[in-house]
Enzyme design. Structure first.
Site, mmCIF file in Angstrom:
data_model
loop_
_atom_site.group_PDB
_atom_site.id
_atom_site.type_symbol
_atom_site.label_atom_id
_atom_site.label_comp_id
_atom_site.label_asym_id
_atom_site.label_seq_id
_atom_site.Cartn_x
_atom_site.Cartn_y
_atom_site.Cartn_z
ATOM 1 N N LYS A 27 -25.933 -28.491 -27.898
ATOM 2 C CA LYS A 27 -25.525 -27.318 -27.109
ATOM 3 C C LYS A 27 -24.067 -26.926 -27.401
ATOM 4 C CE LYS A 27 -25.548 -24.220 -23.867
ATOM 5 N NZ LYS A 27 -26.172 -22.927 -24.131
ATOM 6 N N LYS A 58 -15.135 -22.834 -21.166
ATOM 7 C CA LYS A 58 -15.420 -24.253 -20.884
ATOM 8 C C LYS A 58 -16.134 -24.892 -22.087
ATOM 9 C CE LYS A 58 -19.228 -25.240 -19.266
ATOM 10 N NZ LYS A 58 -20.542 -25.530 -18.680
ATOM 11 N N THR A 84 -24.479 -27.469 -18.858
ATOM 12 C CA THR A 84 -23.797 -27.735 -20.133
ATOM 13 C C THR A 84 -22.538 -28.520 -19.818
ATOM 14 O OG1 THR A 84 -24.586 -25.659 -21.052
ATOM 15 C CG2 THR A 84 -22.737 -26.701 -22.170
HETATM 16 P P1 NAD Z 1 -23.228 -20.161 -12.127
HETATM 17 O O1 NAD Z 1 -21.792 -20.355 -11.846
HETATM 18 O O2 NAD Z 1 -23.871 -18.822 -11.953
HETATM 19 O O3 NAD Z 1 -24.106 -21.200 -11.225
HETATM 20 C C1 NAD Z 1 -23.708 -22.476 -10.886
HETATM 21 C C2 NAD Z 1 -24.097 -22.681 -9.430
HETATM 22 O O4 NAD Z 1 -23.810 -24.027 -9.054
HETATM 23 C C3 NAD Z 1 -23.303 -21.787 -8.488
HETATM 24 O O5 NAD Z 1 -24.210 -20.966 -7.753
HETATM 25 C C4 NAD Z 1 -22.538 -22.759 -7.590
HETATM 26 O O6 NAD Z 1 -22.427 -22.321 -6.258
HETATM 27 C C5 NAD Z 1 -23.420 -23.990 -7.689
HETATM 28 N N1 NAD Z 1 -22.746 -25.222 -7.349
HETATM 29 C C6 NAD Z 1 -21.541 -25.698 -7.748
HETATM 30 N N2 NAD Z 1 -21.298 -26.894 -7.208
HETATM 31 C C7 NAD Z 1 -22.393 -27.208 -6.450
HETATM 32 C C8 NAD Z 1 -22.753 -28.315 -5.634
HETATM 33 N N3 NAD Z 1 -21.942 -29.354 -5.482
HETATM 34 N N4 NAD Z 1 -23.939 -28.279 -5.013
HETATM 35 C C9 NAD Z 1 -24.767 -27.224 -5.157
HETATM 36 N N5 NAD Z 1 -24.492 -26.153 -5.918
HETATM 37 C C10 NAD Z 1 -23.304 -26.137 -6.545
HETATM 38 O O7 NAD Z 1 -23.460 -20.723 -13.585
HETATM 39 P P2 NAD Z 1 -24.732 -20.455 -14.533
HETATM 40 O O8 NAD Z 1 -24.481 -19.264 -15.367
HETATM 41 O O9 NAD Z 1 -25.977 -20.581 -13.727
HETATM 42 O O10 NAD Z 1 -24.591 -21.741 -15.492
HETATM 43 C C11 NAD Z 1 -24.978 -23.040 -15.076
HETATM 44 C C12 NAD Z 1 -24.853 -23.948 -16.282
HETATM 45 O O11 NAD Z 1 -25.695 -23.471 -17.331
HETATM 46 C C13 NAD Z 1 -23.429 -24.016 -16.858
HETATM 47 O O12 NAD Z 1 -23.154 -25.331 -17.274
HETATM 48 C C14 NAD Z 1 -23.502 -23.053 -18.043
HETATM 49 O O13 NAD Z 1 -22.565 -23.403 -19.050
HETATM 50 C C15 NAD Z 1 -24.938 -23.239 -18.503
HETATM 51 N N6 NAD Z 1 -25.538 -22.084 -19.201
HETATM 52 C C16 NAD Z 1 -25.374 -20.817 -18.738
HETATM 53 C C17 NAD Z 1 -25.979 -19.761 -19.426
HETATM 54 C C18 NAD Z 1 -25.833 -18.320 -18.956
HETATM 55 O O14 NAD Z 1 -26.199 -17.420 -19.723
HETATM 56 N N7 NAD Z 1 -25.345 -18.064 -17.760
HETATM 57 C C19 NAD Z 1 -26.748 -20.008 -20.563
HETATM 58 C C20 NAD Z 1 -26.927 -21.317 -20.980
HETATM 59 C C21 NAD Z 1 -26.318 -22.356 -20.288
#
Ligand code: NAD
Length: 292
Positions: A170, A245, A95
């Site tokens: 979104k 965010k 997102t």
């Molecule tokens: P999260 O923080 O659990 O996962 C993100 C991952 O990206 C982390 O494990 C981090 O180590 C990794 N990362 C960061 N920089 C990196 C890089 N350069 N190379 C490789 N890996 C890297 O976040 P999430 O909850 O999985 O959310 C991910 C996205 O999805 C966000 O944009 C969030 O807004 C969106 N989202 C989350 C949810 C939810 O319920 N958690 C629902 C819908 C959308």
């Protein structure tokens, strides 16, 4: 199909595991070792870095926290666009700002890549169950090409419009969700202050005009529902800082367009107060405990 996957966090890991279960070969990378270990244990191939995930794959999926991570992954001399094969279909599920999604997609197009933005809704439970909703922005032909793969991770795949349109939907959706979670928490707190059992209150409101997703499927009051973050100490799920965010994206987007979002701004302030009190990593439903 061979797939590269960058970002194996709360959402990315279960999404990648569903692709493995569907019989695809998935090469993944994350910065956190425990995530890589869980990915490898389920049959994923661990890459040495993000660029290595894109080597010899048909599709590259990214699921990163925010705009800056996506810019860093794709752009610049060390980014994917400078190093991957342009035949690789690029799907960003993070997102991020609609504007950044458009900028990265334009840079991809200039290097002959096809790219779509495909943010998701449905939370970690939806990611695990493969029932996410995808909101997709990009050319219709690219969306149709991606559809069979997205269907391995989700139930509803919507083509929202051109590049960035998936992110616009979104951002609107999550602003509404952030506001609803606050409203639901406030109503539950008021009922509890009156001596109501929160489960009885929730059951009745779920069949009344106040019904909404936060109340019915993600109740913020501990003990009302099983298997939601509020009943697990607000662990996992969708972090307060991620909601913050998304509200920031909504407010910024509204300001750029001179659109009015007073409730979005208030919600942003309230989640910010909650985050600053040390709750940034908890699930966003923990805003139920927001101190006055
Ligand atoms: P999260 O923080 O659990 O996962 C993100 C991952 O990206 C982390 O494990 C981090 O180590 C990794 N990362 C960061 N920089 C990196 C890089 N350069 N190379 C490789 N890996 C890297 O976040 P999430 O909850 O999985 O959310 C991910 C996205 O999805 C966000 O944009 C969030 O807004 C969106 N989202 C989350 C949810 C939810 O319920 N958690 C629902 C819908 C959308």
């Amino acid at each position: 199909m061979k797939i590269g996957f960058v970002g194996l966090g709360n959402m990315g890991l279960p999404m990648a595991l569903n692709l493995i279960k569907a019989g695809h070969q998935v090469t993944g990378f994350d910065l956190v070792k425990s995530q890589l270990d869980a990915f490898a244990a389920a049959g994923g191939i661990v890459a040495v870095d993000a660029n290595a995930t894109a080597k010899d794959v048909d599709v590259l999926i990214s699921m990163l926290p925010a705009s800056r991570h996506v810019e860093r992954l794709y752009l610049g001399d060390t980014g994917l666009l400078a190093n991957a094969n342009p035949k690789t279909l690029l799907i960003d599920c993070s997102t991020i700002s609609p504007k950044v999604a458009q900028t990265v997609a334009a840079a991809a197009k200039a290097k002959s890549f096809v790219m779509i933005d495909a943010p998701v809704s449905g939370g970690t439970a939806g990611a695990q169950a493969g029932t996410l909703t995808f909101m997709v922005g990009g050319d219709a032909s690219a969306v149709e090409c991606a559809r069979p793969l997205l269907e391995k991770m989700g139930k509803n795949i919507f083509h929202a419009g051109t590049n960035g349109a998936g992110q616009t939907v979104k951002v609107c959706n999550n602003m509404m969700l952030g506001i609803q979670m606050l409203g639901t928490s406030e109503a539950l707190r008021l009922g509890i202050a009156n001596g109501m059992d929160p489960k009885v209150l929730s059951d009745i409101m779920s069949k009344s005009s106040g019904r909404n997703w936060a109340l019915e499927l993600y109740n913020p009051c501990p003990g009302v529902m099983e298997n939601v973050p509020s009943s697990k100490g607000y662990a996992g799920g969708f972090g307060v800082d991620l909601m913050l965010k998304d509200l920031g994206l909504a407010v910024e987007n509204a300001e750029n367009l001179d659109a009015s979002v007073p409730l979005g701004k208030l919600a942003q302030q309230l989640y910010e107060t909650h985050s600053k009190a040390g709750n940034g990593q908890l699930d966003f439903s923990s805003v139920f405990n927001l101190k006055k």
